[in-house]
Design an enzyme around this catalytic site. Structure first.
Site, PDB file in Angstrom:
ATOM      1  N   CYS A  31      14.959 -28.799 -15.464  1.00 23.89           N
ATOM      2  CA  CYS A  31      14.899 -29.783 -16.548  1.00 23.89           C
ATOM      3  C   CYS A  31      15.009 -29.150 -17.938  1.00 23.89           C
ATOM      4  CB  CYS A  31      13.623 -30.615 -16.446  1.00 23.89           C
ATOM      5  SG  CYS A  31      12.140 -29.739 -16.964  1.00 23.89           S
ATOM      6  N   ASP A  78      -7.851  -4.241   8.679  1.00 20.05           N
ATOM      7  CA  ASP A  78      -7.345  -4.541   7.347  1.00 20.05           C
ATOM      8  C   ASP A  78      -8.099  -5.716   6.737  1.00 20.05           C
ATOM      9  OD1 ASP A  78      -5.817  -4.279   5.135  1.00 20.05           O
ATOM     10  OD2 ASP A  78      -4.024  -5.204   5.976  1.00 20.05           O
ATOM     11  N   LEU A  91     -10.099   7.094   2.800  1.00 23.77           N
ATOM     12  CA  LEU A  91      -9.519   8.060   3.729  1.00 23.77           C
ATOM     13  C   LEU A  91      -8.164   8.503   3.206  1.00 23.77           C
ATOM     14  CD1 LEU A  91     -10.209   6.132   7.052  1.00 23.77           C
ATOM     15  CD2 LEU A  91     -11.351   8.217   6.296  1.00 23.77           C
ATOM     16  N   CYS A 115      10.286 -33.789 -14.823  1.00 22.48           N
ATOM     17  CA  CYS A 115      11.059 -32.745 -14.141  1.00 22.48           C
ATOM     18  C   CYS A 115      11.357 -33.192 -12.701  1.00 22.48           C
ATOM     19  CB  CYS A 115      10.262 -31.447 -14.171  1.00 22.48           C
ATOM     20  SG  CYS A 115      11.094 -30.069 -13.385  1.00 22.48           S
ATOM     21  N   GLU A 120      -9.627   5.266  16.350  1.00 22.89           N
ATOM     22  CA  GLU A 120     -10.050   3.869  16.191  1.00 22.89           C
ATOM     23  C   GLU A 120      -8.928   3.101  15.520  1.00 22.89           C
ATOM     24  OE1 GLU A 120     -13.449   4.025  13.629  1.00 22.89           O
ATOM     25  OE2 GLU A 120     -14.487   5.430  14.934  1.00 22.89           O
ATOM     26  N   ASP A 124       0.836  -1.204   0.000  1.00 20.74           N
ATOM     27  CA  ASP A 124       0.000   0.000   0.000  1.00 20.74           C
ATOM     28  C   ASP A 124       0.868   1.249   0.000  1.00 20.74           C
ATOM     29  OD1 ASP A 124      -2.694  -1.082   2.195  1.00 20.74           O
ATOM     30  OD2 ASP A 124      -1.908  -1.839   0.314  1.00 20.74           O
ATOM     31  N   PHE A 125       1.963   1.158   0.759  1.00 20.65           N
ATOM     32  CA  PHE A 125       2.866   2.294   0.894  1.00 20.65           C
ATOM     33  C   PHE A 125       3.411   2.693  -0.481  1.00 20.65           C
ATOM     34  CE2 PHE A 125       5.819   5.014   2.993  1.00 20.65           C
ATOM     35  CZ  PHE A 125       6.999   4.909   2.288  1.00 20.65           C
ATOM     36  N   GLU A 126       3.875   1.703  -1.246  1.00 20.85           N
ATOM     37  CA  GLU A 126       4.391   1.963  -2.592  1.00 20.85           C
ATOM     38  C   GLU A 126       3.304   2.530  -3.500  1.00 20.85           C
ATOM     39  OE1 GLU A 126       7.291   1.794  -4.340  1.00 20.85           O
ATOM     40  OE2 GLU A 126       8.044   1.814  -2.286  1.00 20.85           O
ATOM     41  N   ASP A 154       0.604   4.169  -2.650  1.00 25.45           N
ATOM     42  CA  ASP A 154       0.284   5.551  -2.276  1.00 25.45           C
ATOM     43  C   ASP A 154       1.358   6.523  -2.754  1.00 25.45           C
ATOM     44  OD1 ASP A 154      -2.107   4.877  -1.125  1.00 25.45           O
ATOM     45  OD2 ASP A 154      -1.260   4.590   0.864  1.00 25.45           O
ATOM     46  N   ARG A 162     -17.653  -2.202  -1.483  1.00 26.90           N
ATOM     47  CA  ARG A 162     -17.353  -0.824  -1.846  1.00 26.90           C
ATOM     48  C   ARG A 162     -17.356  -0.611  -3.363  1.00 26.90           C
ATOM     49  NH1 ARG A 162     -11.824   1.813  -0.314  1.00 26.90           N
ATOM     50  NH2 ARG A 162     -11.536   2.976  -2.210  1.00 26.90           N
ATOM     51  N   CYS A 184      12.855 -24.072 -17.686  1.00 21.70           N
ATOM     52  CA  CYS A 184      12.890 -24.615 -16.327  1.00 21.70           C
ATOM     53  C   CYS A 184      14.346 -24.734 -15.876  1.00 21.70           C
ATOM     54  CB  CYS A 184      12.212 -25.975 -16.291  1.00 21.70           C
ATOM     55  SG  CYS A 184      12.375 -26.790 -14.689  1.00 21.70           S
ATOM     56  N   LYS A 236      -1.125   5.160   8.835  1.00 16.49           N
ATOM     57  CA  LYS A 236      -0.762   3.767   8.575  1.00 16.49           C
ATOM     58  C   LYS A 236       0.492   3.392   9.353  1.00 16.49           C
ATOM     59  CE  LYS A 236      -2.223   2.244   4.558  1.00 16.49           C
ATOM     60  NZ  LYS A 236      -2.943   1.232   3.954  1.00 16.49           N
ATOM     61  N   LYS A 295      -7.589   0.840  12.435  1.00 16.93           N
ATOM     62  CA  LYS A 295      -7.930   0.653  11.029  1.00 16.93           C
ATOM     63  C   LYS A 295      -7.807  -0.833  10.734  1.00 16.93           C
ATOM     64  CE  LYS A 295      -7.100   2.634   6.491  1.00 16.93           C
ATOM     65  NZ  LYS A 295      -7.048   1.424   5.696  1.00 16.93           N
ATOM     66  N   CYS A 340       6.546 -25.079 -15.067  1.00 15.55           N
ATOM     67  CA  CYS A 340       7.189 -26.069 -15.924  1.00 15.55           C
ATOM     68  C   CYS A 340       6.169 -27.169 -16.212  1.00 15.55           C
ATOM     69  CB  CYS A 340       8.417 -26.638 -15.216  1.00 15.55           C
ATOM     70  SG  CYS A 340       9.060 -28.105 -16.053  1.00 15.55           S
ATOM     71  N   TYR A 398     -17.863   0.621  12.005  1.00 19.42           N
ATOM     72  CA  TYR A 398     -17.253   1.878  12.451  1.00 19.42           C
ATOM     73  C   TYR A 398     -17.887   3.149  11.875  1.00 19.42           C
ATOM     74  CZ  TYR A 398     -14.789   0.417   8.198  1.00 19.42           C
ATOM     75  OH  TYR A 398     -14.497  -0.043   6.955  1.00 19.42           O
ATOM     76  N   LYS A 401     -11.172  10.500  13.620  1.00 22.31           N
ATOM     77  CA  LYS A 401     -12.386  11.127  13.099  1.00 22.31           C
ATOM     78  C   LYS A 401     -12.843  12.236  14.041  1.00 22.31           C
ATOM     79  CE  LYS A 401     -13.889   6.655  11.348  1.00 22.31           C
ATOM     80  NZ  LYS A 401     -14.720   5.474  11.590  1.00 22.31           N
TER      81      LYS A 401
END
Ligand code: IVH
Length: 665
Positions: A406, A113, A80, A427, A109, A30-32, A34, A132, A403, A308, A111, A421, A221, A284
């Site tokens: 093999c 996940d 949010l 294999c 509150e 999520d960080f990336e 965002d 959603r 592969c 976060k 959050k 493969c 919530y 909030k």
């Protein structure tokens, strides 16, 4: 230059939106995500000439899927704004203070996940549950939501508005997540990366019975409607709690910024003890009047924000990437790292998931990388420290075309991220994997480990599971590490395995999707391998608990001549390929017509064993307590909800001992 970057960001974000919302299988943190989104927002703001109504900044993503009715939300389901530092939380607090210019309270509150849901109640009854979706419209999943025990179908008390919506998070508790993944491993199904994906995947199952079996939970919530009972967020949630909703008790009223920081600091560590996954804090403004004054931006309320938690992260060196071939042929790239301490454990290896992830990171051998342990079980590489890249000639990590074991050309199924493969019978890791599966305790219970299998394979003695039965003591003694005694033991173990009942033999064959439970189920209807081989797709799917996917897999297995030859050899060597007479002797109709629910943990046999016993004796095992339940077979720690319900309905609760007595054991 700018235009190209904007396009690149839009394409990348769209792809990640699709992975996350449609496939329920995200490939970046999520960080990336965002970070990329913020970069795009900034560029679009600075260059309005490149505006596009279809830009990912213009929508909140979609989890719409084709098989559910699409329902427009009466009130849009907004997201949010995310923050990642105390500084940003302070900025939010100060902006609210400035805009309101009067005193205010903040409700802090957790959050949660999971995956969000909006429920509508009319006259105290649940009428609709919607996901959603893209924020404007979502999927109608009412039938599935009804299976979630913590969602009230009928409200308590009588002071609720005639009509209102309540929003919350559908969650899969950690224990259920672990159980589900263990089961999936057993059935050779891809594992869920985290409880969030498992929850959203489950909520979109077409079959509500499967949803019910997964024991989702739901925490609420946010209350919305015309005639809410109170004029603060906090008191509305307290009212909703009285109507029967699961409202987290951890919400706190904060009157100062310091109290907010204290809450964040406390839960940053305490959250790890909770039964469900959390990924941050939500703040909030409490007063609804003040919320209204602050209003909304296009995407999120100005009166709320998310903070976060930073996933625990470490920096280390990537030494090399290895490509592992699994039992089913799937190729997994694994990063081999300089050992580094992360969240209390030493990490030496991290998952790189698939070719897209490697390309996305532009990974080079020798790079300094960031490893993260977020909601995922296995640590993963989330970023490369490109500034630390001093040598310009570092070798790029490339995903192999063939592969690594093999040499067969790898295949990538359209729309799937994984390469595999296809050489399943030639294999080595796939062959060895099949043998390892065959000998496990739950299958043939043959006393050899992976290393021995490796030796036998390398010596050319065992190339498939049937070869085990033509091993000779003199063959073994010629190998290193073998002595008379160990060779004799293996012979004895192989001999004993010929007594293993048909159900376990069938499981041991390793037919895709035929795990332990499915094998037992099949054997109870098809009493010999010939009967199973002859069964048509339709006949198979008419069997309880056997769906189309399993049926097809069984059909495919028998369609392959190599498998038919293998089976006839195993039969020739004396393995049980049909239900033996004494398997039937275990059966009776002592429980005929009785519905029995199993609850809690047991000491004498496993839950699954009890399930089989109930069926062998003509009873029916049910997942939930209802008016039709005759008995509850209760072990230790029986769920309190079940206990209460059983008492209310006057259902008899029996112990392990009483049950075994009933079936005459
Ligand atoms: S309030 C208008 N409270 O986070 C505000 N959301 O990015 C509506 N979430 O879609 C959301 N815990 O799925 C709120 N205590 C909480 C939450 C929460 C988790 C999720 C929710 C929402 C997303 C917002």
């Amino acid at each position: 230059m700018v235009e190209a970057r904007i396009k690149e960001l839009r394409d990348t974000l769209e792809m990640h939106n699709y992975n996350y919302y449609v496939l329920s299988s995200p490939t970046i943190s999520d960080f990336e995500f965002d970070k990329l989104m913020k970069e795009l927002q900034a560029l679009e703001k600075a260059h309005p000439e490149y505006a596009d109504p279809n830009s990912p900044t213009q929508r909140v993503g979609s989890d719409l899927s084709k098989d559910f009715a699409s329902i427009a939300h009466k009130y849009p389901m907004l997201s949010l704004g995310n923050t990642y530092s105390e500084g940003e939380v302070r900025d939010f607090y100060e902006r609210v203070a400035r805009d309101l210019n009067e005193s205010f309270e903040i409700i802090a509150e957790l959050k949660y996940d999971g995956t969000s849901i909006s429920l509508t109640y009319k006259n105290g009854r649940l009428t609709q549950a919607v996901t959603r979706g893209d924020g404007t419209q979502g999927d109608e999943v009412t039938a599935n939501a009804r299976t979630i025990r913590s969602i009230p179908l009928k409200l308590m008390g009588n002071d609720y508005p005639e009509e209102f919506e309540i929003r919350g998070e559908v969650l899969l508790p950690w224990t259920e997540f672990d159980r589900l993944n263990k089961e999936r491993e057993d059935q050779e199904e891809p594992l869920f990366a985290n409880p969030r994906n498992a929850a959203s995947g489950t909520l979109k199952q077409q079959n509500p019975a499967i949803v019910a079996s997964r024991k989702l939970d739901a925490y609420f919530y946010y209350l919305l409607g015309e005639n809410l009972p109170a004029d603060t967020h906090y008191d509305n949630l307290e009212a909703a709690r009285k109507w029967g909703f699961k409202i987290p008790r951890v919400m706190r009223k904060c009157s100062t910024l310091q109290e907010v920081f204290d809450y964040i600091a406390y839960w940053d560590t305490e959250r790890k003890k909770l039964p469900v996954a959390t990924d941050g804090i939500v703040l909030k403004v409490n007063s609804l009047r003040q919320q209204k004054n602050l209003g909304f931006t296009a995407k999120s309320p100005r009166w709320a924000i998310a903070y976060k938690f930073q996933a625990e992260r470490a920096r280390t060196k990537l030494n090399f990437v290895s490509f592992q071939v699994g039992r089913t042929g799937i190729i997994t790239p694994v990063a081999n790292l300089d050992p580094v301490l992360l969240a209390g454990t030493i990490v030496k290896r991290a998952s790189l998931h698939n070719a897209d992830i490697i390309a996305g990171l532009d990974l080079r051998v020798g790079d300094m990388v960031y490893v993260e342990k977020g909601g995922e079980i296995i640590p993963k590489i989330v970023d490369v420290d490109k500034e630390a890249r001093v040598e310009s000639d570092l070798e790029r990590v490339v995903f192999p075309k063939d592969c690594p074991i093999c040499g067969t050309s790898l295949i990538r199924v359209e729309g799937e991220a994984a390469h595999y493969c296809p050489n399943d019978s030639g294999c080595p890791p796939q062959i060895k994997g099949k043998i390892e599966h065959f000998v496990t305790r739950k299958a043939m219970n043959i006393n050899i480990g992976p290393e021995t299998i490796e030796d036998l394979y390398d010596a050319g003695l065992v190339k498939d599971v049937a070869d085990l039965y033509i091993l000779k003591i003199c063959d073994l003694l010629r190998l290193e590490r073998w002595a008379e005694k160990s060779a004799n033991n293996l012979m004895k173990s192989l001999e004993n395995s010929k007594e293993v009942p048909f159900g376990r033999v069938l499981y041991g064959l390793g037919i895709r999707y035929v795990g332990e439970t499915v094998a037992k189920r099949l054997v109870s209807v098809f009493h010999s391998i010939e009967e199973l081989e002859k069964a048509s797709f339709i006949t198979l799917t008419q069997t309880d608990e056997i769906g189309e996917r399993i049926a097809q897999s069984v059909i495919d297995y028998f369609a392959d001549e190599r498998n038919r030859i293998l089976i006839s050899r195993l039969k020739e060597y004396g393995l049980r390929m049909s239900v033996a007479k004494d398997d039937f002797e275990n059966q009776s109709d002592k429980l005929k017509g009785l519905s029995i629910v199993i609850s809690g943990t047991f000491s004498k046999y496993s839950r699954d064993d009890y399930k089989v016993m109930i069926e062998q004796h003509g009873g029916k095992n049910m997942g939930s307590v209802s008016g039709k339940t005759d008995y509850i077979l209760a072990g230790e720690n029986m769920g309190p909800a079940k206990l209460e319900k059983a008492k209310k309905l006057g259902i008899k609760i029996i112990s392990e001992e009483e049950f075994l007595n009933m079936i005459g054991q």
